[in-house]
Motif scaffolding. Sequence first.
Motif, PDB file in Angstrom:
ATOM      1  N   ALA A   1      -2.733 -36.882  -5.061  1.00  0.00           N
ATOM      2  CA  ALA A   1      -3.403 -36.480  -6.304  1.00  0.00           C
ATOM      3  C   ALA A   1      -4.657 -37.292  -6.566  1.00  0.00           C
ATOM      4  CB  ALA A   1      -2.427 -36.610  -7.469  1.00  0.00           C
ATOM      5  N   ALA A   2      -4.633 -38.589  -6.229  1.00  0.00           N
ATOM      6  CA  ALA A   2      -5.789 -39.434  -6.498  1.00  0.00           C
ATOM      7  C   ALA A   2      -7.027 -38.965  -5.743  1.00  0.00           C
ATOM      8  CB  ALA A   2      -5.468 -40.885  -6.120  1.00  0.00           C
TER       9      ALA A   2
ATOM     10  N   VAL B   1       0.306 -31.529  -8.182  1.00  0.00           N
ATOM     11  CA  VAL B   1      -0.464 -30.986  -9.307  1.00  0.00           C
ATOM     12  C   VAL B   1      -0.089 -31.711 -10.599  1.00  0.00           C
ATOM     13  CG1 VAL B   1      -0.821 -28.931 -10.720  1.00  0.00           C
ATOM     14  CG2 VAL B   1      -0.832 -28.752  -8.227  1.00  0.00           C
ATOM     15  N   ALA B   2       1.199 -32.008 -10.746  1.00  0.00           N
ATOM     16  CA  ALA B   2       1.649 -32.699 -11.957  1.00  0.00           C
ATOM     17  C   ALA B   2       1.062 -34.100 -12.065  1.00  0.00           C
ATOM     18  CB  ALA B   2       3.174 -32.773 -11.972  1.00  0.00           C
ATOM     19  N   ALA B   3       0.688 -34.685 -10.928  1.00  0.00           N
ATOM     20  CA  ALA B   3       0.149 -36.043 -10.922  1.00  0.00           C
ATOM     21  C   ALA B   3      -1.366 -36.091 -11.059  1.00  0.00           C
ATOM     22  CB  ALA B   3       0.571 -36.755  -9.634  1.00  0.00           C
TER      23      ALA B   3
END
Length: 494
Positions: free
Chosen positions: A92-93, A117-119
């Motif tokens: 995610a980063a 996606v949640a992160a």
Amino acid sequence: MMIGDMPDLLASRALLSGEAIALEELATGETRTYAELDARAGKVAALLAARGIGAGDRVAVLCRQRIAFFELLFGCAKLGAILVPLNWRMPAAELDGLIADAGPSLLFHDAADAATVAALAAPPPIIDLDSDYGWLVTAAGEAAGRAHWPADGILYLLYTSGTTGRPKGVIYTYRMALANHVNIGTAIGLTSRDTTVAFLPNFHTAGINLHALPTLFSGGRVLLMAAFDPDAMIALLGQGRIDTLFGVPTIYQSLLDQPAFASLPLDRVRHWGCGGAALPDALALRCRDAGMRVCNGMGMTETGPTAFLLDPADAWDRIGSVGKPQLLCAARIVDIDGAPVADGEIGEVQFSGPGITPGYWRDEAATAAAFTPDGWLRSGDLARRDADGFAWIAGRRKEMFISGGENVYPAEVENVLAACPGVVDVAVLPRPDPKWGEVGRAFVQLAPDGRPDEAALTAFCRSRLAPYKVPAAFEFVAEFPRTSAGKIRKHLLA
């Protein structure tokens, strides 16, 4: 239709081949005919429009190879929106940076990437392809869309794999898609009777363009494999379901290493293509021994990608060559001052033609640096051309180093080391040396039963290379960090 426009090619193909199967998901057995694909793309366009998406807006997608990806691609095309395939191998980063750069108004994702996606730090509104997409498309209003595609309009953005640094968003136009269809289609003789299999990641140019999109434009069938599975590929080959296949070298290595591969009937496959990374001579010889005329090629995300490609008739006699420039691709090899080099001399490959990107998304500096004053794309790749017009890649300009006043091309050294028994893969980088200025440093991945040590590798190189080309040091690695195309990410090794 304005000058510079083209018809909606999916709608045109649906008119010509409406009842033919366009897409088939191998995991689910789900299919789309061309008529169904065109209708669904129109419904996707309506869904996007209802969400406030218009021409020029970006729509991101994070998923494996599946029918919904191509429905989104063509749905965006009908609306004038820009698809942004995201790299599902990134955490995610890293994706946060791509999302900030592209600025999508909507993000589609599959269940496998829900946690990623949640992160995300600041995701746009999202739609889950596995739980919500189907009913949302079904419930969408009347199919929307424009009848024509602007040749210079942006079809999608592809972020480069980043072998040397931060990814850049390569602008991919409708003209590039049509030019690539001509380049690869004429080279391998694509027809409506052909079946190909798409298994390379769809955030990579090969996952879309070699050969999925050209096959769809031709009216053939595209089998969708979520990700490469050697057993599933062997089953398809055994069933005689594949006419054309494109893979990166690691794919061919994997297939040849499968015990079942040796007994497969391969007569159905009319064309074997390879690119994305250098095809070692040793691996090409294994393919030849198996009866496969693997056609090595060279291209870039920025070239559509088809640029150079070897003809099957030359595949066994020109091992190591990437062939000649294809129909709508002009190529030249020049020295550091931009002057053409003589046959046999090494210089930078530069490209022009309708398949070349106009530049990078919101990055004027990178775009300006990528082109010469007379408009040719700088590839950064070094190559030589023989007297018959065949090209041979010598590596990246940035990778070349000078040892004792002599130019050393890591690709040449890597090709030699890859032929050493017990070596799976190798990467050569320079390191400072007080006497010679720079010397080679080889990172080597051995087979599980590989036995060569540093002394054996040195001796192997000395019998095949000039002394200044022989690496001064060898380091052994269990695995290499790679891009989605199988290229080794050398900057991480350094």
